[in-house]
Design a protein around this motif. Structure first.
Motif, mmCIF file in Angstrom:
data_model
loop_
_atom_site.group_PDB
_atom_site.id
_atom_site.type_symbol
_atom_site.label_atom_id
_atom_site.label_comp_id
_atom_site.label_asym_id
_atom_site.label_seq_id
_atom_site.Cartn_x
_atom_site.Cartn_y
_atom_site.Cartn_z
ATOM 1 N N CYS A 6 0.842 -1.196 0.000
ATOM 2 C CA CYS A 6 0.000 0.000 0.000
ATOM 3 C C CYS A 6 0.882 1.253 0.000
ATOM 4 O O CYS A 6 1.767 1.382 0.847
ATOM 5 C CB CYS A 6 -0.909 -0.002 1.225
ATOM 6 S SG CYS A 6 -1.966 1.465 1.303
ATOM 7 N N CYS A 9 -0.086 3.388 3.799
ATOM 8 C CA CYS A 9 0.316 2.874 5.113
ATOM 9 C C CYS A 9 1.515 1.952 5.060
ATOM 10 O O CYS A 9 2.129 1.669 6.087
ATOM 11 C CB CYS A 9 -0.857 2.162 5.770
ATOM 12 S SG CYS A 9 -1.375 0.653 4.906
ATOM 13 N N CYS A 30 -5.847 -2.942 0.692
ATOM 14 C CA CYS A 30 -5.762 -2.277 1.999
ATOM 15 C C CYS A 30 -7.134 -1.737 2.402
ATOM 16 O O CYS A 30 -7.569 -1.890 3.543
ATOM 17 C CB CYS A 30 -4.735 -1.146 1.958
ATOM 18 S SG CYS A 30 -4.548 -0.280 3.535
ATOM 19 N N TYR A 57 -7.437 6.619 9.065
ATOM 20 C CA TYR A 57 -7.228 5.933 7.785
ATOM 21 C C TYR A 57 -7.046 6.944 6.653
ATOM 22 O O TYR A 57 -6.152 6.802 5.806
ATOM 23 C CB TYR A 57 -8.387 4.979 7.464
ATOM 24 C CG TYR A 57 -8.029 4.062 6.314
ATOM 25 C CD1 TYR A 57 -7.280 2.915 6.535
ATOM 26 C CD2 TYR A 57 -8.379 4.383 4.999
ATOM 27 C CE1 TYR A 57 -6.897 2.087 5.482
ATOM 28 C CE2 TYR A 57 -8.007 3.561 3.937
ATOM 29 C CZ TYR A 57 -7.262 2.414 4.189
ATOM 30 O OH TYR A 57 -6.873 1.613 3.139
ATOM 31 N N HIS A 61 -3.551 7.727 4.154
ATOM 32 C CA HIS A 61 -3.658 7.437 2.724
ATOM 33 C C HIS A 61 -3.998 8.712 1.963
ATOM 34 O O HIS A 61 -4.858 8.715 1.077
ATOM 35 C CB HIS A 61 -4.707 6.349 2.487
ATOM 36 C CG HIS A 61 -4.396 5.056 3.194
ATOM 37 N ND1 HIS A 61 -4.746 4.816 4.499
ATOM 38 C CD2 HIS A 61 -3.728 3.950 2.762
ATOM 39 C CE1 HIS A 61 -4.311 3.613 4.843
ATOM 40 N NE2 HIS A 61 -3.685 3.065 3.815
#
Ligand SMILES: [Zn+2]
Length: 223
Positions: A6, A9, A30, A57, A61
């Motif tokens: 990813c 992360c 992810c 989150y 990202h």
């Protein structure tokens, strides 16, 4: 079986060819795995803490290449500032986002993504029991917020401009967290140089002892 890393992360997953999500620097794999964590926070006893996982989150990202990506990162950093630094209730996160966007501001500028090595991921919450999720979500949000310390001043300025009543008193004018806790990310560097090559054990923090190692106080859940 091939693996996919990813870009946000740094977690590694089996490549299932899942489509990426627009305006988010994340693999589809992810997003799918984190979806289980996000879904748990629709439970009645966790709903008030859901903003922790939404913001954490999103800011792990961040996609600074699109207008919506820039806006999402800004709004999520702003709510983290309000409930982690300004004493605002995390349960009002969604309301706070509505307040921020009430007049359709077009003021947000791209923020360089910081080095996120060592920052907690959604796997911090995958294995532990439901009863621990609220506290662990608060830890996750704090870990991500600290990683963005280079931008705390800008984020606070946006909050002052758009939701001044949420930053009403001296509690929010004390020394910003990044001035107190710069030791957490001694190797921080700008985003483009970041690489994530290592897999991390499910349920473990990527650097779980960061706070203790830096002599920081224990984390607590905001209400
Ligand atoms: Zn990810």
């Amino acid at each position: 079986m091939s693996l996919i890393t990813c870009p946000g992360c740094g977690l590694t997953h089996t490549d299932r060819g899942l489509p990426v999500v627009p305006n988010r620097a994340a693999t589809g794999e992810c997003v799918a795995e984190a979806g289980a964590v996000q879904a748990a926070f629709y439970a009645p006893d966790l709903l008030a803490y859901r903003q922790y996982v939404v913001d954490a989150y999103a800011c792990l990202h961040a996609d600074p290449s699109t207008r919506i990506g820039v806006q999402t990162t800004a709004l999520c950093l702003m709510t983290m500032d309000l409930y982690l630094e300004c004493g605002q209730p995390v349960s009002e996160g969604s309301t706070m986002h509505q307040e921020m966007m009430r007049n359709h501001p077009d003021i947000f500028t791209p923020l360089a993504t910081p080095d996120l090595d060592g920052v907690l991921t959604h796997r911090h919450l995958l294995a532990p029991p439901h009863s621990q999720h609220a506290a662990l979500a608060a830890e996750w949000a704090r870990s991500v917020w600290d990683a963005w310390s280079d931008h705390h001043t800008q984020v606070r300025a946006w909050n002052h401009l758009l939701v001044p009543r949420r930053v009403p008193d001296a509690r929010c004018e004390r020394t910003p967290s990044h001035a107190r806790w710069t030791g957490i990310h001694p190797h921080r560097r700008s985003g483009p140089q970041r690489t994530h090559q290592r897999e991390h054990a499910p349920g473990s923090a990527r650097r779980p002892d960061a706070r203790a190692a830096d002599g920081l106080p224990p984390l607590s859940v905001c209400h």
